[in-house]
Design an enzyme around this catalytic site. Structure first.
Site, PDB file in Angstrom:
ATOM      1  N   HIS A 295      -9.040  35.807  27.846  1.00  7.33           N
ATOM      2  CA  HIS A 295      -9.324  34.421  27.472  1.00  7.33           C
ATOM      3  C   HIS A 295     -10.111  33.758  28.585  1.00  7.33           C
ATOM      4  O   HIS A 295      -9.974  34.084  29.767  1.00  7.33           O
ATOM      5  CB  HIS A 295      -8.045  33.632  27.171  1.00  7.33           C
ATOM      6  CG  HIS A 295      -7.003  33.706  28.250  1.00  7.33           C
ATOM      7  ND1 HIS A 295      -6.179  34.793  28.412  1.00  7.33           N
ATOM      8  CD2 HIS A 295      -6.643  32.820  29.219  1.00  7.33           C
ATOM      9  CE1 HIS A 295      -5.356  34.577  29.431  1.00  7.33           C
ATOM     10  NE2 HIS A 295      -5.621  33.380  29.946  1.00  7.33           N
TER      11      HIS A 295
ATOM     12  N   GLN B 260      -2.773  35.801  35.760  1.00  7.35           N
ATOM     13  CA  GLN B 260      -2.911  35.866  34.309  1.00  7.35           C
ATOM     14  C   GLN B 260      -1.515  35.919  33.705  1.00  7.35           C
ATOM     15  O   GLN B 260      -0.717  36.803  34.028  1.00  7.35           O
ATOM     16  CB  GLN B 260      -3.704  37.116  33.899  1.00  7.35           C
ATOM     17  CG  GLN B 260      -3.912  37.228  32.382  1.00  7.35           C
ATOM     18  CD  GLN B 260      -4.712  38.475  31.990  1.00  7.35           C
ATOM     19  OE1 GLN B 260      -4.980  39.336  32.824  1.00  7.35           O
ATOM     20  NE2 GLN B 260      -5.067  38.564  30.729  1.00  7.35           N
TER      21      GLN B 260
ATOM     22  N   HIS C 231     -10.756  30.055  30.160  1.00  4.49           N
ATOM     23  CA  HIS C 231     -10.399  28.641  30.247  1.00  4.49           C
ATOM     24  C   HIS C 231     -11.687  27.832  30.364  1.00  4.49           C
ATOM     25  O   HIS C 231     -12.553  28.156  31.188  1.00  4.49           O
ATOM     26  CB  HIS C 231      -9.582  28.361  31.510  1.00  4.49           C
ATOM     27  CG  HIS C 231      -8.254  29.046  31.578  1.00  4.49           C
ATOM     28  ND1 HIS C 231      -7.075  28.400  31.310  1.00  4.49           N
ATOM     29  CD2 HIS C 231      -7.906  30.318  31.888  1.00  4.49           C
ATOM     30  CE1 HIS C 231      -6.058  29.227  31.475  1.00  4.49           C
ATOM     31  NE2 HIS C 231      -6.538  30.412  31.826  1.00  4.49           N
TER      32      HIS C 231
ATOM     33  N   ASP D  70      -5.486  24.163  25.353  1.00  2.00           N
ATOM     34  CA  ASP D  70      -4.396  24.696  26.166  1.00  2.00           C
ATOM     35  C   ASP D  70      -3.176  23.780  26.042  1.00  2.00           C
ATOM     36  O   ASP D  70      -3.294  22.550  26.081  1.00  2.00           O
ATOM     37  CB  ASP D  70      -4.835  24.816  27.632  1.00  2.00           C
ATOM     38  CG  ASP D  70      -3.923  25.726  28.431  1.00  2.00           C
ATOM     39  OD1 ASP D  70      -4.391  26.806  28.847  1.00  2.00           O
ATOM     40  OD2 ASP D  70      -2.743  25.360  28.642  1.00  2.00           O
TER      41      ASP D  70
END
Ligand code: AMP
Ligand code: ZN
Length: 151
Positions: free
Chosen positions: A137, A131, A139, A67
């Site tokens: 996705h 979001q 995390h 990230d």
């Protein structure tokens, strides 16, 4: 017969159709669900290599990368290569990739050394869920003690 259809479609559509199950009963449904790369999707561009990322892992079905704004000492995202908008767009037909992603997360947690202490997997959905990128996705956060509620 069903495998003939499957392989024909795989040739036509390429890797985005390279899934774990036969699509005999779901071809038209999947076509309608826009599980093709989206030209204006940030994560589709990252998967395609059009936007740089720091890769953690990749296979035919999913891509994992760090990230850009980490919220823990280890923070990466795991995304399906097929464009699925969020958990809300997961169906019986495309669900196998979600199971695959969780198996990948478990394997990476072992390999990267945070399975023992524990970690967190989060998926934000929609506006209230905060979001910000509308491509499914997960995390993966590790390397510190998490708090609850998450806020
Ligand atoms: P979410 O807000 O749950 O949709 O998560 C999207 C995540 O994508 C955020 O944690 C962002 O920091 C991250 N992100 C946005 N752009 C990039 C990028 N170019 N590379 C890596 N991560 C990104
Ligand atoms: Zn996408």
């Amino acid at each position: 017969m069903c495998c003939e259809i499957f392989h024909a479609v795989r040739r036509k559509k390429g890797r985005y159709w390279d899934v774990l199950t036969c699509f005999k009963h779901t071809l038209s449904v999947a076509e309608e669900r826009e599980e093709q790369p989206m030209s204006d999707c940030l994560f589709c561009k990252i998967i395609a290599g059009e936007i740089p990322s720091s890769k953690v892992y990749e296979d035919e079905l999913c891509y994992a990368f760090y990230d850009i704004n980490p919220q823990a000492p280890t923070h990466f995202l795991v995304v399906p290569k097929a464009h699925i908008q969020s958990v809300s767009a997961v169906t019986e037909e495309n669900a196998p990739v979600v199971g695959h992603i969780f198996a990948v997360i478990a394997k990476l947690a072992e390999e990267l050394g945070f399975a023992g202490p524990g970690y967190r997997v989060v998926s934000n959905i929609g506006e209230a869920g905060q979001q910000s990128v509308p491509h499914l996705h997960f995390h993966v956060l590790a390397g510190r003690d998490m708090t609850w509620p998450p806020g």
